[in-house]
Design an enzyme around this catalytic site. Structure first.
Site, PDB file in Angstrom:
ATOM      1  N   LEU A 142       0.862  -1.193   0.000  1.00  0.00           N
ATOM      2  CA  LEU A 142       0.000   0.000   0.000  1.00  0.00           C
ATOM      3  C   LEU A 142       0.891   1.234   0.000  1.00  0.00           C
ATOM      4  O   LEU A 142       1.826   1.309   0.797  1.00  0.00           O
ATOM      5  CB  LEU A 142      -0.832   0.064   1.286  1.00  0.00           C
ATOM      6  CG  LEU A 142      -1.993  -0.896   1.499  1.00  0.00           C
ATOM      7  CD1 LEU A 142      -2.603  -0.639   2.881  1.00  0.00           C
ATOM      8  CD2 LEU A 142      -3.058  -0.709   0.417  1.00  0.00           C
ATOM      9  N   HIS A 143       0.605   2.178  -0.870  1.00  0.00           N
ATOM     10  CA  HIS A 143       1.341   3.447  -0.783  1.00  0.00           C
ATOM     11  C   HIS A 143       0.612   4.616  -1.427  1.00  0.00           C
ATOM     12  O   HIS A 143       1.064   5.753  -1.344  1.00  0.00           O
ATOM     13  CB  HIS A 143       2.733   3.313  -1.410  1.00  0.00           C
ATOM     14  CG  HIS A 143       2.710   3.294  -2.905  1.00  0.00           C
ATOM     15  ND1 HIS A 143       2.376   2.176  -3.618  1.00  0.00           N
ATOM     16  CD2 HIS A 143       2.951   4.270  -3.807  1.00  0.00           C
ATOM     17  CE1 HIS A 143       2.422   2.450  -4.906  1.00  0.00           C
ATOM     18  NE2 HIS A 143       2.761   3.716  -5.056  1.00  0.00           N
ATOM     19  N   ARG A 144      -0.534   4.359  -2.099  1.00  0.00           N
ATOM     20  CA  ARG A 144      -1.258   5.463  -2.754  1.00  0.00           C
ATOM     21  C   ARG A 144      -1.681   6.491  -1.715  1.00  0.00           C
ATOM     22  O   ARG A 144      -2.247   6.123  -0.668  1.00  0.00           O
ATOM     23  CB  ARG A 144      -2.542   4.966  -3.410  1.00  0.00           C
ATOM     24  CG  ARG A 144      -2.349   4.064  -4.540  1.00  0.00           C
ATOM     25  CD  ARG A 144      -2.300   4.775  -5.880  1.00  0.00           C
ATOM     26  NE  ARG A 144      -1.541   3.902  -6.748  1.00  0.00           N
ATOM     27  CZ  ARG A 144      -0.496   4.248  -7.478  1.00  0.00           C
ATOM     28  NH1 ARG A 144      -0.103   5.500  -7.506  1.00  0.00           N
ATOM     29  NH2 ARG A 144       0.148   3.375  -8.194  1.00  0.00           N
TER      30      ARG A 144
END
Ligand code: UD1
Length: 389
Positions: free
Chosen positions: A213-215
């Site tokens: 996850l990084h958005r």
């Protein structure tokens, strides 16, 4: 001597982690192709060892000829800083063409500087559209494509998008996926998951799932972040999870005081992994939960079921033909899709057209022919190009 026989300099730009896998096969193919002189410029958007060094080593990317060293900042600051530092380099390098990949801030920044200096721009991975303009990458894609002279696409839907936006069809070349060139080139050398996870005190994890996850839309809002971590925690009761933490995500989790939610032996938190480590983890995974663009493609190529925790994808072929399902961010929907895969195995999928490991070779051949044709044209009509503005 005829212009066609001359060597053409291709200034290749990388900035952030997903660019590295794309540029590696392109540099190799340009080097191997006669008459092309590739040069590599790193903007420095990603600079940590975890986000940069191991990728250069593992993917045998040559050391950059130029490093702009821009580092982090707001979108405006980062983009502006790349542009400011790139301009004098472009003047001194004086390339025949600037090649940019993907959709990160470095991509649009360098493309914009080049086009204003009348240096042609080549965009690799053109035409992908999520149709979600709240994504910074979507803005970067649309703008870069509008100012590119040669556009290389990874799937057929991209040409439809580009033509719809007024890009001349003859500029568009469907060549396949350079990210998958890299995957196929390295999959035999992937570092076994058990070896990587040993460093994190976890050797007997299989079967397991992988999370990335990084958005900003998922990790910058503490409420959304908490919801996602809750569903991951719940899912980990059914299947242990490996979760390599992107620096942005780690920072947001720490700021929101949520690190304790991951404090369970069923979730193995790791640093951002190198390419061969990540490949080794993905290839043996039961499923992957992600908001990354590239991982949707890599899981499709590997035949591993993927749940995309976003409302849309700019890579529809991974859903239509591959193993990807776009589930959004509703926790119940995520959990249901997750248990469906554990119980039924998930989508089988097939590997999309031209994801065959030869995309970079097609790029080199097409680009070389384009440069030769352009040089021949210049010989006939003396050019006003390369006027410094
Ligand atoms: C960028 C790309 C995104 C890509 C992602 C992969 C844009 C708009 N976004 O997002 O498309 O999927 O890279 O990682 O270009 N940081 C470090 N060390 C680093 C780099 C970043 O600690 O080497 C931290 C900094 O706190 C920084 C934050 O991560 O502010 C975000 O980095 P940034 O380059 O702005 O965007 P990404 O979220 O990585």
């Amino acid at each position: 001597m005829l212009m066609q026989d001359q060597t053409h300099t291709v200034l290749c730009v990388v900035g952030a982690r997903p660019n590295f896998m794309k540029i590696a096969p392109i540099m190799r193919a340009l080097h191997a192709h006669g008459g092309l002189r590739p040069r590599l410029l790193h903007t420095g958007q990603h600079y940590d060892d975890d986000m940069k060094r191991s990728f250069f080593e593992q993917l045998s990317i040559p050391q950059p000829d130029v490093d702009l060293g821009v580092g982090s900042g707001s979108h405006a600051v980062q983009t502006a800083e790349v542009m400011r530092r790139f301009e004098p380099v472009l003047d001194s390098e004086n390339p025949d063409v600037v090649l940019v990949v993907g959709d990160v801030n470095s991509t649009i920044a360098c493309a914009l500087v080049a086009v204003k200096k009348q240096v042609p721009v080549v965009h690799v991975e053109a035409g992908l559209r999520s149709f979600d303009r709240s994504m910074p990458e979507e803005i970067n894609r649309v703008l870069t494509d509008q100012i590119s002279d040669v556009l290389f696409t990874t799937e057929r839907s991209a040409k439809i998008n580009l033509v719809h936006e007024g890009v001349a069809p003859e500029r568009i070349h469907f060549v396949g996926n350079v990210m998958i060139d890299t995957l196929l080139h390295h999959v035999e050398r992937a570092i076994p998951a058990a070896h990587t996870l040993q460093d994190y005190g976890n050797t007997a994890l299989e079967p397991y799932g992988v999370v990335t996850l990084h958005r900003p839309s998922n990790v910058d809002d503490p409420h959304m972040l908490r919801q996602l971590l809750e569903v991951l925690r719940q899912a980990s009761d059914r299947l242990p999870l490996v979760f390599p933490l992107h620096p942005r995500t780690r920072a947001r989790i720490e700021e929101a005081g949520l690190l304790r939610m991951l404090d369970t032996p069923r979730i193995s938190i790791t640093r951002p992994l190198g390419y061969l480590e990540m490949l080794g983890i993905m290839v043996r995974a039961t499923l992957v939960l992600t908001d990354s663009g590239g991982i949707q493609e890599e899981t499709t190529a590997l035949g591993v079921p993927c749940l995309t925790l976003r409302e849309n994808t700019e890579r529809p072929i991974t859903v239509e033909q591959g193993t990807n399902t776009v589930v959004g961010t509703d926790p119940q929907r995520i959990y249901r899709a997750f248990t469906d895969i554990i119980e039924d195995g998930g989508k089988a999928g097939c590997v999309p057209e031209l994801w065959d490991g030869k995309a970079a070779q097609r790029i080199a051949t097409t680009l070389s022919a384009w440069l030769a044709a352009r040089a021949a044209q210049d010989q006939q009509v003396p050019s006003k190009r390369k006027v410094n503005i």
